[in-house]
Design an enzyme around this catalytic site. Structure first.
Site, mmCIF file in Angstrom:
data_model
loop_
_atom_site.group_PDB
_atom_site.id
_atom_site.type_symbol
_atom_site.label_atom_id
_atom_site.label_comp_id
_atom_site.label_asym_id
_atom_site.label_seq_id
_atom_site.Cartn_x
_atom_site.Cartn_y
_atom_site.Cartn_z
ATOM 1 N N SER A 157 0.837 -1.199 0.000
ATOM 2 C CA SER A 157 0.000 0.000 0.000
ATOM 3 C C SER A 157 0.870 1.245 0.000
ATOM 4 O O SER A 157 2.013 1.224 0.481
ATOM 5 C CB SER A 157 -0.894 0.020 1.247
ATOM 6 O OG SER A 157 -1.569 1.256 1.384
ATOM 7 N N TYR A 183 -0.203 0.201 10.593
ATOM 8 C CA TYR A 183 -0.521 -0.200 9.217
ATOM 9 C C TYR A 183 0.666 0.089 8.307
ATOM 10 O O TYR A 183 1.061 -0.763 7.485
ATOM 11 C CB TYR A 183 -1.757 0.558 8.728
ATOM 12 C CG TYR A 183 -2.193 0.186 7.331
ATOM 13 C CD1 TYR A 183 -2.652 -1.088 7.037
ATOM 14 C CD2 TYR A 183 -2.147 1.127 6.302
ATOM 15 C CE1 TYR A 183 -3.059 -1.431 5.749
ATOM 16 C CE2 TYR A 183 -2.555 0.796 5.013
ATOM 17 C CZ TYR A 183 -3.003 -0.480 4.740
ATOM 18 O OH TYR A 183 -3.405 -0.813 3.463
#
Length: 322
Positions: A157, A183
């Site tokens: 990501s 994350y």
């Protein structure tokens, strides 16, 4: 292949004219979103897809479209895999090894995002444990099944820009927990894992890459409060407008899954191997001043020695060496 496709390309666009009959592909996270679409597109072009999911009943219902659109010998079978449990990871890997059928492509797609502080079954911080360590253990255990000429695609990501991995405190035992930092660490780990896996396996004809699917509304946002995603996009668009740039657009799920299948079966191996891809092309390096929704990859996510250090730390954490 660079330049043929872009941010708006869909899975069907990038697979136009591609015949995957006889190819066998494993995709994790096939109970929703990108995983289902990735499996659908591959099976529709003839691939035999093994879909891994934590909740098999949910996956069975979610993948009706995969079976309905499978063509040219394409098919789907499901296997149970909970990446937040090393016991489940090892059981799934052992079953695949016993089966002995090889894979031409493994797409490590499953993951969680911005989860509240918690731990996996083995005591790892939830996001690092699920997104990275679960896949690290699983993929390495089945690495011998990836055929020469095959590939590993790790779904990472642009969130890797939130944080580098912290090899001294991976479980936030000393660091105050922030769901976005956690994350970011896990997504940086996904990229570094691909870098080192590629280095270790390229002599055997197996290559690895990492991809950013883009911003998409899927079940990945389930941990966000109502309105949070919309507020984030509004803030991004305000900043872009101030810079005289067009507004940010969320992708559709078929657009989001396109880079995974492009990197897995369309792009030349040497073009994408050991690199980070987005919008169906290889990303360039960017520094910390670039907008979080612009294209590009942080240098720390591709640094070879850093990737080796993460590999060693990951082996230490799960108690296995590969």
């Amino acid at each position: 292949m660079t330049g043929l496709f872009g941010a708006n390309s869909t899975t069907d666009d990038v697979l136009t004219g591609v015949n995957l009959r006889g190819k066998r592909v494993l995709v994790t996270g096939v109970s929703a979103g990108l995983g289902v679409e990735t499996a659908r597109a591959l099976a529709a072009h003839g691939a035999e897809v093994v879909g891994a999911a934590r909740d098999l009943a949910k996956a069975e219902a979610a993948t009706a479209s995969v079976r309905a659109q499978a063509a040219n010998g394409g098919r789907l079978e499901l296997v149970q895999l909970d990446l937040a449990s090393l016991g489940s990871v090892r059981a799934c890997a052992d079953a695949l090894l016993a089966d002995k059928r090889p894979f031409d492509l493994v797409i490590a797609n499953a993951g969680v995002m911005a989860a509240p502080f918690g731990h996996t079954a083995d005591g790892f911080e939830t996001q690092f444990g699920t997104n990275h360590l679960g896949h690290f253990a699983f993929v390495n255990r089945i690495a011998s099944l990836i055929a020469s000429g095959g590939r590993l695609v790790n779904v990472a990501s642009s969130g890797h820009r939130f944080a580098d991995v912290d090899l001294d405190d991976p479980n936030f035992e000393q660091t105050p927990y922030d769901p976005w930092i956690a994350y970011g660490r896990s997504k940086t780990a996904n990229i570094l894992f691909a870098v080192e896996f590629d280095r270790r396996h390229r002599a055997h004809g197996v290559r690895a890459t990492a991809v950013h699917p883009g911003g998409i509304r899927t079940e990945l946002v389930r941990h966000l409060d109502d309105g949070t995603l919309e507020a984030m996009v509004e803030k991004i668009n305000s900043d872009l407008a101030a810079e005289g740039k067009p507004p940010y657009q969320l992708k559709t799920i078929p657009q989001g899954a396109a880079t995974s299948v492009w990197a897995g079966v369309v792009a030349a191996a040497d073009e994408v191997a050991g690199r980070y891809c987005e919008n169906c092309h290889v990303a360039t390096l960017v520094d910390g001043t670039i907008s979080p929704v612009s294209e590009g990859v942080r240098a720390y996510a591709l640094e070879p020695e850093h990737a080796k250090a993460l590999w060693a730390k990951s082996e230490e954490m799960i108690g296995e060496r590969f």
